[in-house]
Design a protein around this motif. Structure first.
Motif, PDB file in Angstrom:
ATOM      1  N   UNK A   1     -10.627  20.568  -0.289  1.00  0.00           N
ATOM      2  CA  UNK A   1      -9.386  21.121   0.230  1.00  0.00           C
ATOM      3  C   UNK A   1      -8.368  20.082   0.625  1.00  0.00           C
ATOM      4  N   UNK A   2      -8.750  18.807   0.572  1.00  0.00           N
ATOM      5  CA  UNK A   2      -7.853  17.738   0.994  1.00  0.00           C
ATOM      6  C   UNK A   2      -7.439  16.840  -0.174  1.00  0.00           C
ATOM      7  N   UNK A   3      -7.422  17.424  -1.356  1.00  0.00           N
ATOM      8  CA  UNK A   3      -7.062  16.626  -2.519  1.00  0.00           C
ATOM      9  C   UNK A   3      -5.681  15.997  -2.379  1.00  0.00           C
ATOM     10  N   UNK A   4      -4.736  16.770  -1.827  1.00  0.00           N
ATOM     11  CA  UNK A   4      -3.381  16.237  -1.659  1.00  0.00           C
ATOM     12  C   UNK A   4      -3.371  14.994  -0.782  1.00  0.00           C
ATOM     13  N   UNK A   5      -4.230  14.976   0.253  1.00  0.00           N
ATOM     14  CA  UNK A   5      -4.291  13.795   1.131  1.00  0.00           C
ATOM     15  C   UNK A   5      -4.770  12.575   0.349  1.00  0.00           C
ATOM     16  N   UNK A   6      -5.736  12.784  -0.528  1.00  0.00           N
ATOM     17  CA  UNK A   6      -6.250  11.670  -1.335  1.00  0.00           C
ATOM     18  C   UNK A   6      -5.183  11.169  -2.296  1.00  0.00           C
ATOM     19  N   UNK A   7      -4.516  12.100  -2.954  1.00  0.00           N
ATOM     20  CA  UNK A   7      -3.479  11.697  -3.909  1.00  0.00           C
ATOM     21  C   UNK A   7      -2.321  10.985  -3.202  1.00  0.00           C
ATOM     22  N   UNK A   8      -1.933  11.492  -2.019  1.00  0.00           N
ATOM     23  CA  UNK A   8      -0.854  10.843  -1.278  1.00  0.00           C
ATOM     24  C   UNK A   8      -1.262   9.435  -0.849  1.00  0.00           C
ATOM     25  N   UNK A   9      -2.481   9.283  -0.384  1.00  0.00           N
ATOM     26  CA  UNK A   9      -2.949   7.964   0.044  1.00  0.00           C
ATOM     27  C   UNK A   9      -2.883   6.978  -1.118  1.00  0.00           C
ATOM     28  N   UNK A  10      -3.301   7.429  -2.269  1.00  0.00           N
ATOM     29  CA  UNK A  10      -3.217   6.579  -3.462  1.00  0.00           C
ATOM     30  C   UNK A  10      -1.765   6.218  -3.744  1.00  0.00           C
ATOM     31  N   UNK A  11      -0.909   7.202  -3.749  1.00  0.00           N
ATOM     32  CA  UNK A  11       0.494   6.985  -4.112  1.00  0.00           C
ATOM     33  C   UNK A  11       1.188   6.051  -3.127  1.00  0.00           C
ATOM     34  N   UNK A  12       0.851   6.160  -1.863  1.00  0.00           N
ATOM     35  CA  UNK A  12       1.495   5.336  -0.846  1.00  0.00           C
ATOM     36  C   UNK A  12       0.938   3.918  -0.802  1.00  0.00           C
ATOM     37  N   UNK A  13      -0.335   3.746  -1.187  1.00  0.00           N
ATOM     38  CA  UNK A  13      -0.988   2.446  -1.023  1.00  0.00           C
ATOM     39  C   UNK A  13      -0.938   1.563  -2.259  1.00  0.00           C
ATOM     40  N   UNK A  14      -0.982   2.161  -3.429  1.00  0.00           N
ATOM     41  CA  UNK A  14      -1.148   1.388  -4.660  1.00  0.00           C
ATOM     42  C   UNK A  14       0.197   0.938  -5.201  1.00  0.00           C
ATOM     43  N   UNK A  15       0.218  -0.268  -5.747  1.00  0.00           N
ATOM     44  CA  UNK A  15       1.442  -0.853  -6.285  1.00  0.00           C
ATOM     45  C   UNK A  15       2.160   0.137  -7.200  1.00  0.00           C
ATOM     46  N   UNK A  16       3.468   0.154  -7.100  1.00  0.00           N
ATOM     47  CA  UNK A  16       4.258   1.133  -7.854  1.00  0.00           C
ATOM     48  C   UNK A  16       4.172   0.924  -9.359  1.00  0.00           C
ATOM     49  N   UNK A  17       3.723  -0.259  -9.808  1.00  0.00           N
ATOM     50  CA  UNK A  17       3.582  -0.505 -11.243  1.00  0.00           C
ATOM     51  C   UNK A  17       2.368   0.201 -11.842  1.00  0.00           C
ATOM     52  N   UNK A  18       1.439   0.639 -10.989  1.00  0.00           N
ATOM     53  CA  UNK A  18       0.236   1.322 -11.471  1.00  0.00           C
ATOM     54  C   UNK A  18       0.599   2.760 -11.826  1.00  0.00           C
ATOM     55  N   UNK A  19       0.184   3.231 -13.011  1.00  0.00           N
ATOM     56  CA  UNK A  19       0.504   4.613 -13.406  1.00  0.00           C
ATOM     57  C   UNK A  19      -0.014   5.623 -12.385  1.00  0.00           C
ATOM     58  N   UNK A  20       0.730   6.660 -12.199  1.00  0.00           N
ATOM     59  CA  UNK A  20       0.349   7.726 -11.266  1.00  0.00           C
ATOM     60  C   UNK A  20      -0.415   8.793 -12.037  1.00  0.00           C
ATOM     61  N   UNK A  21      -1.729   8.586 -12.145  1.00  0.00           N
ATOM     62  CA  UNK A  21      -2.605   9.531 -12.836  1.00  0.00           C
ATOM     63  C   UNK A  21      -3.576  10.096 -11.808  1.00  0.00           C
ATOM     64  N   UNK A  22      -3.502  11.371 -11.560  1.00  0.00           N
ATOM     65  CA  UNK A  22      -4.333  12.016 -10.545  1.00  0.00           C
ATOM     66  C   UNK A  22      -5.599  12.589 -11.176  1.00  0.00           C
ATOM     67  N   UNK A  23      -6.723  12.306 -10.555  1.00  0.00           N
ATOM     68  CA  UNK A  23      -7.981  12.904 -10.994  1.00  0.00           C
ATOM     69  C   UNK A  23      -8.020  14.346 -10.504  1.00  0.00           C
ATOM     70  N   UNK A  24      -8.228  15.297 -11.412  1.00  0.00           N
ATOM     71  CA  UNK A  24      -8.008  16.710 -11.083  1.00  0.00           C
ATOM     72  C   UNK A  24      -9.168  17.608 -11.496  1.00  0.00           C
TER      73      UNK A  24
END
Length: 379
Positions: free
Chosen positions: A183-206
């Motif tokens: 139920x907290x998938x959005x929290x995981x995806x946000x943490x990734x998006x906020x922490x990882x360098x912007x050059x890294x592709x934004x691919x979410x495991x779904x």
């Protein structure tokens, strides 16, 4: 600390089969060290089943410093029989190197061939190598370099990237999702998006907890530009249907630009089955655990005279690519085929490496050769 043969043992010839050391002892005892021509082959005659020749850089570095002349097919050349390498010199110069030499060539060529099969299965899709976890970490660079040689778009192993001067690919595993809980998938995806360098592709495991299409839409609404489906085989069912359903629901919600990337047990066959519904593929064990090419090294000439054991073709040979894409083998002192292109190039002269190893050139060569010989063209 680890069960790894040290590099020094390879260079010194201790990474060998014991009978080569016994052979050295016997020849030295008898005062014999003949001048020979030895050839590395997988098949004596053309079979029509092409494979990619790889591992040449490591082989050249192994033979450097020894009193030998070596010719070989350029890295990335496709072959289906005949010699891929020729060594000339006193036999005791390279006797004990045979085991490591064949290992360098056999393993790399098998990996490159499997990777080329994956590449040719979806020429217009993104295909990445995800197989380093299936092999001993000491050979991860071998896996990733030869995946690149075959034309794959990237790989996942960080240390291999350090050695190759290329950045490893990859975004997130299921472990990240599980650390945040159901139920907290959005929290995981946000943490990734906020922490990882912007050059890294934004691919979410779904596909961790909920329906793949549902998680994909939720990730897309957060701004992810791609999703990855790595559904466990035991829960997968009809994977093609799952991908199509995910694509449908993404489009229905206005996320037509979100790509779908798939991984997990992917083979060239599954790529062909899914290439019209998926945008990219991660291929693992099919590449990293590929069967090595069964090369052998045999003496074919001794003191200037043809010589070979039963079942091997005696005499020094040359190999050619014919205009129709054929692979032609002939004795070196006979003329080659009309308009045939000689494939052997100097690799080592008087113990000095004279060839250059340009990975990008090898990538182009493998791609051009694959088209020329029709590698997996009917599949």
């Amino acid at each position: 600390m680890f069960d790894i043969v040290p590099e020094s043992a390879i260079v010194e010839g201790r990474a060998t089969d014991a009978y080569f050391l016994r052979t050295e002892e016997a020849l030295e005892h008898a005062g014999r060290n003949p001048e020979v021509v030895a050839e590395v082959t997988a098949d004596q005659f053309a079979t029509g089943a092409f494979e990619v020749f790889a591992g040449v850089k490591d082989a050249a570095n192994l033979l450097a410093g020894y009193d030998v002349d070596v010719d070989a097919l350029p890295e990335g050349t496709l072959f289906d029989g005949g010699p891929v390498m020729r060594i000339e010199g006193p036999y005791l110069e390279f006797c004990r190197l045979e085991t490591s030499l064949l290992g360098f060539l056999s393993h790399a060529s098998g990996i490159a061939t499997a990777a080329l099969e994956a590449r040719r299965a979806a020429p217009d899709s993104s295909v990445l190598s995800f197989g380093a976890r299936h092999v001993h970490p000491s050979i991860a660079t071998v896996v990733e370099r030869n995946a690149l040689l075959a034309g794959l778009d990237g790989f996942s192993h960080v240390a291999a990237g350090d050695q190759l001067g290329r950045t490893a690919s990859g975004t997130m595993p299921h472990a990240l999702m599980i650390c945040f809980g159901p139920g907290n998938q959005e929290d995981a995806w946000r943490a990734f998006d906020e922490a990882v360098d912007e050059d890294i592709p934004r691919i979410a495991l779904c596909d961790t907890y909920d329906d793949e299409a549902d998680e994909a839409i939720r990730a897309a609404e957060l701004g992810f530009d791609s999703v990855r489906l790595d559904t466990t085989g035991s829960r997968r069912g009809d994977f093609r249907h799952i991908i199509r359903e995910t694509r449908w629901e993404l489009d229905a919600e206005g996320h037509e630009d979100v790509d779908i990337f798939v991984s997990g047990g992917i083979t060239p066959e599954t790529i062909r089955q899914l290439r019209d519904v998926a945008d990219g593929f991660g291929v693992g064990s099919y590449i990293s655990n590929a069967d090595p090419v069964d090369f052998a090294l045999d003496i074919v000439e001794i003191e200037g005279e043809p010589a070979a054991k039963k079942g091997k073709l005696s005499g020094k040979k040359s190999v050619y690519r014919t205009p129709d894409g054929g692979h032609h083998v002939a004795l070196a002192d006979e003329p080659g085929p009309t308009d045939g292109e000689s494939l052997f190039e100097p690799l080592v002269r008087d113990g000095e490496v004279v060839a250059e190893f340009d990975l990008d050139a090898a990538i182009d060569r493998a791609a051009a050769d694959a088209r020329r010989v029709g590698f997996r063209a009917t599949e």
